[in-house]
Design a protein around this motif. Sequence first.
Motif, PDB file in Angstrom:
ATOM      1  N   ALA B 241      -9.360  -0.765   8.610  1.00  0.00           N
ATOM      2  CA  ALA B 241     -10.508  -0.563   8.044  1.00  0.00           C
ATOM      3  C   ALA B 241     -11.824  -0.659   9.335  1.00  0.00           C
ATOM      4  N   LYS B 242     -11.935  -1.212  10.514  1.00  0.00           N
ATOM      5  CA  LYS B 242     -12.171  -0.692  11.413  1.00  0.00           C
ATOM      6  C   LYS B 242     -11.795  -0.208  12.027  1.00  0.00           C
ATOM      7  N   GLU B 243     -11.107   0.563  11.849  1.00  0.00           N
ATOM      8  CA  GLU B 243     -10.450   1.898  12.934  1.00  0.00           C
ATOM      9  C   GLU B 243     -11.238   2.868  11.441  1.00  0.00           C
ATOM     10  N   CYS B 244     -10.548   3.022  10.555  1.00  0.00           N
ATOM     11  CA  CYS B 244     -10.637   3.808   9.609  1.00  0.00           C
ATOM     12  C   CYS B 244     -11.523   3.845   8.231  1.00  0.00           C
ATOM     13  N   LYS B 245     -12.604   2.911   8.465  1.00  0.00           N
ATOM     14  CA  LYS B 245     -12.786   2.400   7.175  1.00  0.00           C
ATOM     15  C   LYS B 245     -12.508   2.739   6.221  1.00  0.00           C
ATOM     16  N   VAL B 246     -11.482   2.478   5.569  1.00  0.00           N
ATOM     17  CA  VAL B 246     -10.799   2.629   4.313  1.00  0.00           C
ATOM     18  C   VAL B 246     -10.090   1.215   4.182  1.00  0.00           C
ATOM     19  N   ASP B 247     -10.727   0.439   3.571  1.00  0.00           N
ATOM     20  CA  ASP B 247      -9.824  -0.836   2.631  1.00  0.00           C
ATOM     21  C   ASP B 247      -8.452  -0.612   1.747  1.00  0.00           C
ATOM     22  N   LEU B 248      -7.528  -0.992   2.416  1.00  0.00           N
ATOM     23  CA  LEU B 248      -6.263  -0.753   1.360  1.00  0.00           C
ATOM     24  C   LEU B 248      -5.733  -1.255   0.812  1.00  0.00           C
ATOM     25  N   ARG B 249      -6.477  -2.602   0.729  1.00  0.00           N
ATOM     26  CA  ARG B 249      -6.316  -3.663  -1.292  1.00  0.00           C
ATOM     27  C   ARG B 249      -6.470  -2.227  -2.060  1.00  0.00           C
ATOM     28  N   THR B 250      -7.648  -1.485  -1.963  1.00  0.00           N
ATOM     29  CA  THR B 250      -7.379  -0.924  -2.935  1.00  0.00           C
ATOM     30  C   THR B 250      -6.056  -0.024  -3.616  1.00  0.00           C
ATOM     31  N   ASP B 251      -5.582   0.111  -3.082  1.00  0.00           N
ATOM     32  CA  ASP B 251      -3.744   0.627  -2.725  1.00  0.00           C
ATOM     33  C   ASP B 251      -2.946   0.660  -3.428  1.00  0.00           C
ATOM     34  N   ARG B 252      -2.082   0.266  -4.818  1.00  0.00           N
ATOM     35  CA  ARG B 252      -1.033  -0.518  -4.953  1.00  0.00           C
ATOM     36  C   ARG B 252      -0.328  -0.147  -4.246  1.00  0.00           C
ATOM     37  N   MET B 253      -0.073   1.198  -3.934  1.00  0.00           N
ATOM     38  CA  MET B 253       1.688   1.441  -3.249  1.00  0.00           C
ATOM     39  C   MET B 253       1.401   0.854  -1.811  1.00  0.00           C
ATOM     40  N   ALA B 254       0.383   1.291  -1.260  1.00  0.00           N
ATOM     41  CA  ALA B 254      -0.321   1.336   0.392  1.00  0.00           C
ATOM     42  C   ALA B 254       0.225  -0.471   0.423  1.00  0.00           C
ATOM     43  N   LEU B 255      -0.590  -1.342  -0.352  1.00  0.00           N
ATOM     44  CA  LEU B 255      -0.269  -2.646  -0.244  1.00  0.00           C
ATOM     45  C   LEU B 255       1.730  -3.458  -0.402  1.00  0.00           C
ATOM     46  N   GLN B 256       2.010  -2.678  -1.522  1.00  0.00           N
ATOM     47  CA  GLN B 256       3.666  -2.895  -1.144  1.00  0.00           C
ATOM     48  C   GLN B 256       4.153  -2.202   0.113  1.00  0.00           C
ATOM     49  N   ARG B 257       3.388  -1.587   0.238  1.00  0.00           N
ATOM     50  CA  ARG B 257       4.582  -1.258   1.755  1.00  0.00           C
ATOM     51  C   ARG B 257       4.146  -1.739   3.010  1.00  0.00           C
ATOM     52  N   LEU B 258       2.301  -2.516   2.531  1.00  0.00           N
ATOM     53  CA  LEU B 258       2.382  -3.524   4.050  1.00  0.00           C
ATOM     54  C   LEU B 258       3.328  -4.854   4.028  1.00  0.00           C
ATOM     55  N   LYS B 259       2.756  -4.989   2.626  1.00  0.00           N
ATOM     56  CA  LYS B 259       3.717  -6.380   2.450  1.00  0.00           C
ATOM     57  C   LYS B 259       5.626  -5.976   3.227  1.00  0.00           C
ATOM     58  N   GLU B 260       5.635  -5.205   2.734  1.00  0.00           N
ATOM     59  CA  GLU B 260       7.429  -4.542   3.573  1.00  0.00           C
ATOM     60  C   GLU B 260       7.722  -4.971   4.788  1.00  0.00           C
ATOM     61  N   ALA B 261       6.039  -4.001   5.166  1.00  0.00           N
ATOM     62  CA  ALA B 261       6.709  -4.096   6.540  1.00  0.00           C
ATOM     63  C   ALA B 261       6.142  -5.481   7.459  1.00  0.00           C
ATOM     64  N   ALA B 262       5.198  -6.606   7.013  1.00  0.00           N
ATOM     65  CA  ALA B 262       4.580  -8.287   7.439  1.00  0.00           C
ATOM     66  C   ALA B 262       5.773  -8.749   6.904  1.00  0.00           C
ATOM     67  N   GLU B 263       6.991  -8.428   6.341  1.00  0.00           N
ATOM     68  CA  GLU B 263       8.047  -9.827   6.252  1.00  0.00           C
ATOM     69  C   GLU B 263       8.924  -8.473   7.278  1.00  0.00           C
ATOM     70  N   ASN B 264       8.932  -7.431   7.500  1.00  0.00           N
ATOM     71  CA  ASN B 264       9.850  -7.571   8.272  1.00  0.00           C
ATOM     72  C   ASN B 264       9.437  -7.225   9.918  1.00  0.00           C
ATOM     73  N   ALA B 265       8.172  -7.559   9.764  1.00  0.00           N
ATOM     74  CA  ALA B 265       7.406  -7.808  11.509  1.00  0.00           C
ATOM     75  C   ALA B 265       8.247  -9.432  11.365  1.00  0.00           C
ATOM     76  N   LYS B 266       7.708 -10.050  11.322  1.00  0.00           N
ATOM     77  CA  LYS B 266       7.517 -11.077  10.635  1.00  0.00           C
ATOM     78  C   LYS B 266       9.352 -11.812  11.206  1.00  0.00           C
ATOM     79  N   ILE B 267       9.890 -11.191  10.521  1.00  0.00           N
ATOM     80  CA  ILE B 267      11.380 -11.447  10.594  1.00  0.00           C
ATOM     81  C   ILE B 267      12.091 -11.071  12.014  1.00  0.00           C
TER      82      ILE B 267
END
Lengths: 456, 604
Positions: B241-267
């Motif tokens: 949001a800081k970088e591109c002034k876009v709130d990704l939370r409004t996009d369900r598909m983006a959320l799902q991708r973020l979630k997966e990426a976050a889980e993988n990164a954490k692991i």
Amino acid sequence: MTDNKAHCKPRPLAGVNVYALKLTPLEGFIFSQLDGQVSVEQLADICQLPEENVLEAIDNLLKLKAIELPDSDMPTEYSRPAPTAKTEPAVAMAPRSMNEQPQYEEGIYLNAEQQREVDRLLALGEEENPLLILGLTADAAFADVKKSYFKLAKVYHPDRFYGRELGSYQEKLATLFEMINQAFNTLSKPRVFELWRKRLAENPAASSQLKKENSKNQLIAVDDEPPPQMVPSPAKAHSSARRYSSPISQELEEVRQNILKERRQRQNIYVDRLGKADEAMQAAILKLRDGFLLEPCEKIAMICTLVPDNPFYQSLRADFFLDENHPSYMDLLQVEVLVDSGYLDKALAGYAKLSKEYYKISAFHFMESLLLYRQNEVVKAMNAIDKALAVSPEQLLFLLHASRVSVACKNNSGKDYFWVRAIALAKKLSCDISVIGQLLVYKPAEQQNKSEKQAE
Amino acid sequence: MEPVIGIDLGTTNSCVAIMKGDGYPKVIHNKSGSNTTPSMVAVTDSGKRLIGQLAKRQAVVNPQNTVYAAKRLIGRRYDDREVQKALKTIPYKTERGPHDDVRISLRNHSYAVPEISSMILNGLRMVAQDYLGRPVTKAVVTVPAYFNDNQRQATKDAGKIAGLEVLRIINEPTAAALTYGFSRNVSQKVAVFDLGGGTFDISILEIDQGVFNVITSAGDTFLGGEDFDERIMEWLVLNFAKECKVDLRTDRMALQRLKEAAENAKIELSTVSEVQINLPFIYSTPEGETLHLTANLSRDKLNELGADLVERCMHICTETMQNAGIKPADLDDVLMVGGMSRMPAIRDAVTKCFGITPSYTVHPDEAVALGAAIQGWLLVSGNTDTLLLDVTPHDFGILVAGGDFNTIIPKDTAIPTSARKVFTTMRDNQTQVRIMIMQESSNTHELLGEFALTGLREAPKGAVRIEVTFQISADGIVSVYARDLETNRCQSVTVTASSGLTNEEIQRMIQENTDYLVTSEATQKFETLHVEAERYLRQFKLLLPKAIMTLRSSSYGDDALQKASTVVSRLQEAIKRRDLNELENSLAPLKRTVELFEKLTKDQ
């Protein structure tokens, strides 16, 4: 013959004509209380009368064939080793009780021996010294508690019997394991364990009940000793081993012993609770604040903690004692403890003081009257109940008591009056049949015809 | 002996195990070869249910109809703070159910949460059935030790809906300890630190003479790996949001991708110290510009993001030890269970808290399911060497006048157990009392259920005595009875949770589930036959020109061709109408025709 009659529930026989029975008021009262739900043990408490009277009344009622005792081998009852076998050592008892009770369930997961063991443990009873349930002796160490708990758990945990055919033992085993768990929970604090251990050491009667008893008289003597803890036994007043001439006297003797035993067990609980006096104290304060009545153990806990340097004492004073319109809880508690622990004379003085100070609270007069009646001071009891009725004329309980007292008074002036008032009030409150039944038994003879009509 | 499977029904991953003949438990791997199955359920366009890996794989393209972390919602009320918090981040649709419970709406069908869990259980059952080659109907299912009564009941319901007889619900940390100490003759005191995808549990047990005695249990049913994932997601969203002034939370598909990426990164951060998160084409602006997300996440940053979560775990641990009067020095070992226990920051904190380097003796993902399998085996085998003794993690009691909580069964009481207390009325002439069954956990009270005892005698306050009995079964499920001591009038309730399902609903769901199993089987059969039919049709078309040449000369040729074309058209019609019977019937003649054609063309 088993001594579990105290648990069984006498019920009135069908088709008995109450009026033809020529009952004394007391017998009438007891008869009215018997509905097949109340056990003999509970009855003594309900009546608030010396046990002898209750037992004699039951004896008489049985003779008159007005009531019956349910069969002792009902499936829900569990049998205890017969006290008549006491002259023999426990080992010799085993085959004998087998012969007496051949009804061991077959085709279930437990064999006869295991069934007997379950019954034996269950018969120790929930309120018996928890050390006994865990199979411990007075010289056990604290670490043994856990050891023998584990050992018992390995045998009786419900996981052991998962999906097995258990018949009536299904429920028994569930109760048993809960009992074992409770015993363990109780004894898991070293301080409480120590208390119970001492009790067992000082009063080995309970533990030796199955092993050592040589004669019945000996057992009674032990039974009637006051428990070693601070609570004196109310049973002291009736300590002589009475002999009954009737054929069922033996049974009644056993019932009486059971009542004594139950008293002792109850005191055991108080001791246990004292181990957690602080906890009980806090619970008691909450309860008082909510207007709930206290359990006896909580009262004792309170008194024990009520020493001026105890912080609870300060907060209690702030909460209750400075209220002008409130009876002094401290006094009330002390009196109730006195009643619970059998110091009736002192309790009576306490009630007298309370009812003098708080004349508007009818319950004190009522309690005073109850106590007086218990001590056969019927005239004084009548006076006290008069005062109570002056404050609360609409209390059915008081009226019932009043008519009971007036009958005992042999002073006929009051009895019709109270009886008529009570029945009118009972009708107004549309009480159920048992209350009306009580009233009918109290009715004076000359009112018989009238009351029959009213009963219809 | 019928096999009893052990199921670890996790928030993010589930696992199934079985006791083998040689007396050792074994995890059963699923069709894709992994030992754990993602706890995900999806419904596709065609109404097909997908479970596990299949559901996870399509989650990005079908976020609205893919359910994950259903365990966070099970047995909870819609209005619970935790549920409302969870609803903010989940991409699938939820609604309020008839009992104030949470319902999940997938493709216009509303599912209760236990129903979703039942699908996962069913999937795991299939895994076990494939492995064993025989039907499986009995299971032991685990739940977090700190699960409350409603959640346990709902889990049991899920088993019922899946057609499984749940022999016992056991606590996850206890199960892990069972795996640790089973058939090893040890005498130890161990702590089990179980931080899974969604829940945190700490249990301290004593293992002696084959008895596994739980001394104390505590935890948090809303603290786990998912929370760490969310922290990473929030951080990514914020940076983006800081970088591109876009709130990704409004996009369900983006959320799902973020979630997966976050889980993988954490692991990955458990083994490396920095990862790069790359999510190309994550968003397209209305102007047609495509945006990509790239971020570098270091292990330190992750620790910083989750510092308070780790702190919360440790706080619970120290408090539990204090309350039970156990010093770290008393403990012989700390078992680490749950995927999150691999996180270095957690391991460090545990080492610091317990003063012991945590043990690697049990597999963090599999220990729980193995323990459940052992318990199942113990129940049916008649083994007498090993026994689990668990405790209740909460205080149970009722509300008394003034809204105060009155404890009847205190925390850490060994179960099964029962306890009774006598209460009385607080008003004159009160003819009924409401029994409000409460559970206390960390100073918050939760209403488990309520009922009324009516028909009391009219009497001054305090004169009527009411006995309230609480009973906790070996599953940790609570029943309550209230009895008027005068009239013996009795009211009782097995606390079926105000947020739970009624018996009829469960029956209906069981019915629906079996319906689905039948139709699903039919669909599968149709698909197989369809493939076969298509193959024969292709062959038929290939052979047809040659066959015509050959047959023309013969006398019966026209007739045969006529017949062949009828068969083909019948078959095509059947495929069009998806008619299984017709397809079956017409496939055999087609086979014969093709065989005949083959013979003819070969002869030539």
